[in-house]
Design a protein around this motif. Structure first.
Motif, mmCIF file in Angstrom:
data_model
loop_
_atom_site.group_PDB
_atom_site.id
_atom_site.type_symbol
_atom_site.label_atom_id
_atom_site.label_comp_id
_atom_site.label_asym_id
_atom_site.label_seq_id
_atom_site.Cartn_x
_atom_site.Cartn_y
_atom_site.Cartn_z
ATOM 1 N N LEU A 78 0.802 -1.263 -0.225
ATOM 2 C CA LEU A 78 -0.051 -0.045 -0.067
ATOM 3 C C LEU A 78 0.941 1.200 0.024
ATOM 4 N N ASP A 79 0.494 2.305 -0.745
ATOM 5 C CA ASP A 79 1.311 3.544 -0.702
ATOM 6 C C ASP A 79 0.257 4.508 -0.238
ATOM 7 N N ILE A 80 0.553 5.157 0.715
ATOM 8 C CA ILE A 80 -0.544 6.465 1.204
ATOM 9 C C ILE A 80 0.062 7.498 1.199
ATOM 10 N N LEU A 81 -0.350 8.491 0.597
ATOM 11 C CA LEU A 81 0.001 9.908 0.516
ATOM 12 C C LEU A 81 -0.715 10.876 1.191
ATOM 13 N N ALA A 82 0.103 11.702 1.881
ATOM 14 C CA ALA A 82 -0.578 12.797 2.874
ATOM 15 C C ALA A 82 -0.216 14.255 2.467
ATOM 16 N N ILE A 83 -0.859 15.178 2.745
ATOM 17 C CA ILE A 83 -0.586 16.507 2.913
ATOM 18 C C ILE A 83 -0.751 16.927 4.222
ATOM 19 N N CYS A 84 0.408 17.544 4.936
ATOM 20 C CA CYS A 84 0.147 17.839 6.375
ATOM 21 C C CYS A 84 0.672 19.123 6.637
ATOM 22 N N SER A 85 0.006 19.943 7.522
ATOM 23 C CA SER A 85 0.489 21.121 7.895
ATOM 24 C C SER A 85 1.721 20.924 8.784
ATOM 25 N N PRO A 86 2.892 21.731 8.945
ATOM 26 C CA PRO A 86 3.921 21.717 9.874
ATOM 27 C C PRO A 86 3.258 21.281 11.281
ATOM 28 N N GLY A 87 4.280 20.470 12.003
ATOM 29 C CA GLY A 87 3.834 20.064 13.494
ATOM 30 C C GLY A 87 2.674 18.925 13.431
ATOM 31 N N SER A 88 2.447 18.219 12.230
ATOM 32 C CA SER A 88 1.521 17.119 12.266
ATOM 33 C C SER A 88 2.028 15.929 13.192
ATOM 34 N N ASP A 89 1.405 15.255 13.797
ATOM 35 C CA ASP A 89 1.911 13.952 14.256
ATOM 36 C C ASP A 89 1.438 12.849 13.495
ATOM 37 N N ILE A 90 1.234 12.897 12.183
ATOM 38 C CA ILE A 90 0.828 11.573 11.452
ATOM 39 C C ILE A 90 1.549 10.487 11.646
ATOM 40 N N MET A 91 3.099 10.633 11.551
ATOM 41 C CA MET A 91 3.919 9.375 11.482
ATOM 42 C C MET A 91 3.703 8.863 12.994
ATOM 43 N N GLU A 92 3.680 9.667 14.037
ATOM 44 C CA GLU A 92 3.513 9.051 15.365
ATOM 45 C C GLU A 92 2.391 8.305 15.550
ATOM 46 N N ARG A 93 1.238 8.679 15.041
ATOM 47 C CA ARG A 93 -0.030 8.084 14.878
ATOM 48 C C ARG A 93 0.085 6.814 14.065
ATOM 49 N N PHE A 94 0.563 6.921 12.958
ATOM 50 C CA PHE A 94 0.866 5.788 11.975
ATOM 51 C C PHE A 94 1.492 4.752 12.839
ATOM 52 N N ALA A 95 2.516 4.652 13.636
ATOM 53 C CA ALA A 95 3.194 3.821 14.357
ATOM 54 C C ALA A 95 2.280 3.110 15.469
ATOM 55 N N GLY A 96 1.102 3.794 15.872
ATOM 56 C CA GLY A 96 0.200 3.214 16.700
ATOM 57 C C GLY A 96 -0.842 2.460 16.149
ATOM 58 N N TYR A 97 -0.884 2.312 14.688
ATOM 59 C CA TYR A 97 -2.107 1.718 14.221
ATOM 60 C C TYR A 97 -1.976 0.337 14.582
ATOM 61 N N ASP A 98 -3.057 -0.120 14.817
ATOM 62 C CA ASP A 98 -3.180 -1.711 15.391
ATOM 63 C C ASP A 98 -2.665 -2.763 14.903
ATOM 64 N N GLY A 99 -3.024 -2.593 13.479
ATOM 65 C CA GLY A 99 -2.546 -4.201 12.785
ATOM 66 C C GLY A 99 -1.002 -4.226 12.275
ATOM 67 N N ILE A 100 -0.152 -3.203 12.805
ATOM 68 C CA ILE A 100 1.059 -3.189 12.649
ATOM 69 C C ILE A 100 2.095 -4.160 13.249
ATOM 70 N N ARG A 101 2.663 -5.157 12.586
ATOM 71 C CA ARG A 101 3.536 -6.183 13.180
ATOM 72 C C ARG A 101 4.888 -5.415 13.449
#
Length: 570
Positions: A198-221
């Motif tokens: 999967l390739d997921i692309l995002a636009i975020c404003s400065p200071g976004s915590d998207i990557m921190e949140r991604f690491a907390g996704y439930d299905g990640i091994r």
DNA sequence: GCCGTTTTCGGCCCGACTGTTTTCAGTCG
């Protein structure tokens, strides 16, 4: 000789030339030819027999056309034979391992006589790879990991798996701070029947915590990489997910780039170069000046094309069609007026006729056909004439109670190995929709199976031929059937071919749907639902149809009831 | 080996990442 067999020969030639370090452009020619042939709906062998000019096919010139002639005539290719002799047999397979390219295959063979996956595994285990030129600890470890994945055979996933994860992850990431736009690219966006990652692309404003949140996704091994603009993770199912954060100025270009396909992008880029432009994932540039980037539609217009739907982006003629303003107006989910294949508790479905109808009504359908199995499908408790007669009355009773949707009397009747139908004509006559299908005895020759099916659908009671090849994606290839002959017979008899929307089937597949459409055969798109929830799977049939260039006008159940009934074979 | 709206000869998509280097090769998408 199937197209994929011929394509396979050219792929093998390319692999061997690659390992031998031949001219890379010559290698590319063989790969292009392999892909061109593999993707064609028309049989190349048939073209040869009919004396058609193969050099008309883009990517095929005199040399390869000659080899195709040889392959069709003799069943093999002398050039490939010679090449094979020149190398140990196991070398080409090593290219299938991630991180192994032709240079490493050659290096390992020349220095350590590694000529098979087993030997590579043994050498890596003993630490013999590190220390070779360009190889260190890390490279060796990566090869060990790649070998483990190769052994596990975890290659691709069904579209439904990839799409549902993509939707879930996107919904999860939308709740991160500062996410302004987020979208899945890659083969999921193109709706390919299987996806590799999967390739997921995002636009975020400065200071976004998207990557921190991604690491907390439930299905990640495990997290494979975790940075500010790109993170990669492997889900517990084995699917890899890449999340990229992009500047708004290049979001459209990146969406275009990461959606692919690779072949579509190569063609688009070549086109850009001809116009004196440079196209990359950062934008379209004239010299140093960006002329497009934020918006995908403008990326296409910068190279002089209308926006091309992702499902068509395979370099299968969509760029040429776009250029001439002849892109098809692809069918959409909202075009569908009815669903023509579903099962109830009368056989192997989980709910009653009424419950299926209520759900269909909630989806906004104008009509459905209830099509339970005939007796040959023993495991499903298939119906004989007597039980089907009672079931048809049950359908009528449900219709009396439920208003706002037409519930058509139907059946999915088996085509027996000798080509006869599993139910007699008298009862089939009472059904408004008759789907014929094959459910057992798949082990026939192609000729016998094709004869069986064509005899089956020649019965004037048959309206639709269901899941025409019997395949299950990533599980079984389907029975052998000559698709060209089948398409021709369907057209001659006025039988519609089904695109079975179940994500395990998607049968007809995209290229076959396109062939059928081009030959003037009508299509039906149906879910084959065995429960009310499965009526929602229609979208997968629509995806496949769109990949097959199908328009609403090609599909019988995209017409209003009266028109639809008029289109059924009489 | 293929191809041609500058070409029948001389091109052939572009950029990032990784791991190994001290300026880059190999692989991938």
């Amino acid at each position: 000789m199937e197209n994929r067999d011929i394509a396979g020969i050219f792929s093998q030639i390319a692999d061997i030339l690659d390992i031998k370090g031949e001219n890379p452009f010559r290698i590319r020619s063989y790969r292009n030819a392999a892909r061109a042939i593999g993707d064609m709906s028309e049989s190349v062998a048939a073209m040869v027999r009919e004396g058609k000019d193969l050099e008309e096919i883009p990517g095929i010139g005199a040399s390869i056309a000659g080899k195709i002639g040889e392959i069709v005539a003799t069943g093999s290719c002398a050039f490939l034979g010679e090449l094979r002799e020149s190398l140990p047999r196991g070398l080409p397979e090593l290219l299938r391992i991630e991180g192994m390219g032709p240079k490493k295959v050659k290096l390992f063979y020349d220095t350590l006589k590694i000529d098979s996956v087993d030997r590579l595994e043994a050498a890596a285990g003993k630490g013999e790879l590190k220390g070779l030129p360009g190889m260190g600890e890390k490279s060796e470890e990566n090869i060990i990991q790649a070998l483990a994945r190769y052994r596990a055979g975890q290659g691709r996933f069904k579209l439904s798996v990839g799409l549902e994860y993509a939707e879930s992850i996107i919904a999860f990431l939308k709740k991160a701070k500062g996410v302004k736009a987020i979208e899945a690219a890659g083969s999921v966006r193109r709706r390919r029947e299987t996806v590799g990652d999967l390739d997921i692309l995002a636009i975020c404003s400065p200071g976004s915590d998207i990557m921190e949140r991604f690491a907390g996704y439930d299905g990640i091994r495990e997290m494979i990489a975790h940075g500010g603009t790109k993170s990669s993770a492997r889900l517990s199912c084995g699917l890899q997910v890449d999340v990229r954060v992009l500047p708004p100025s290049s979001f459209g270009a990146a969406l275009q780039y990461f959606t692919g396909s690779k072949e579509h992008n190569v063609a688009l880029r070549t086109r850009a170069v001809r116009k004196g432009l440079k196209l990359s994932e950062y934008g379209v540039f004239k010299g140093r000046r960006a002329v497009a980037g934020p918006d995908e539609e403008k990326v296409y217009s910068a190279v002089g094309l209308p926006w091309i739907p992702p499902e068509l982006r395979e370099n299968h003629g969509e760029i040429e069609a776009a250029e001439k303003g002849q892109l098809p107006k692809l069918i959409e989910l909202k075009d569908m007026r009815g669903d023509l294949q579903m099962h109830t508790t009368a056989t192997d479905g989980t709910e009653s006729v009424a419950e299926m109808a209520e759900k269909a009504l909630s989806l906004g359908y104008e009509y459905i056909a209830i099509t339970d199995h005939s007796r040959a499908v023993r495991v499903a408790g298939g119906l004989d004439e007597k039980r089907l007669g009672r079931h048809l009355k049950e359908i009528d009773r449900a219709q009396d109670r439920i208003k706002g949707i037409r519930i058509l009397r139907g059946v999915e009747v088996d085509i027996l190995p000798d080509g006869r139908l599993d139910l007699d004509d008298a009862i089939l006559k009472e059904c408004e929709v008759v789907i014929a299908a094959v459910h057992y005895r798949f082990t026939m020759t192609e000729a016998d199976m094709t004869r069986r099916i064509i005899k089956g659908i020649s019965n004037p009671r048959v309206h639709i031929f269901g899941h025409p090849t019997g395949r299950l994606i990533l599980e079984r290839p389907g029975y052998p059937v000559n698709i060209e002959e089948l398409v021709k017979a369907a057209r001659d008899y006025g039988v519609a071919l089904e695109i079975n929307a179940h994500p395990d089937r998607l049968d007809l597949k995209d290229s076959h749907a396109r062939l059928a459409r081009e030959k003037g055969v009508r299509l039906a798109i149906s879910t084959d639902a065995h429960s009310p929830a499965q009526l929602d799977l229609m979208r997968y049939g629509i995806f496949t149809a769109r990949r097959g260039w199908v328009e609403a006008g090609d599909v019988i159940n995209a017409y209003p009831l009266k028109k639809f009934l008029g289109m059924l074979r009489k």
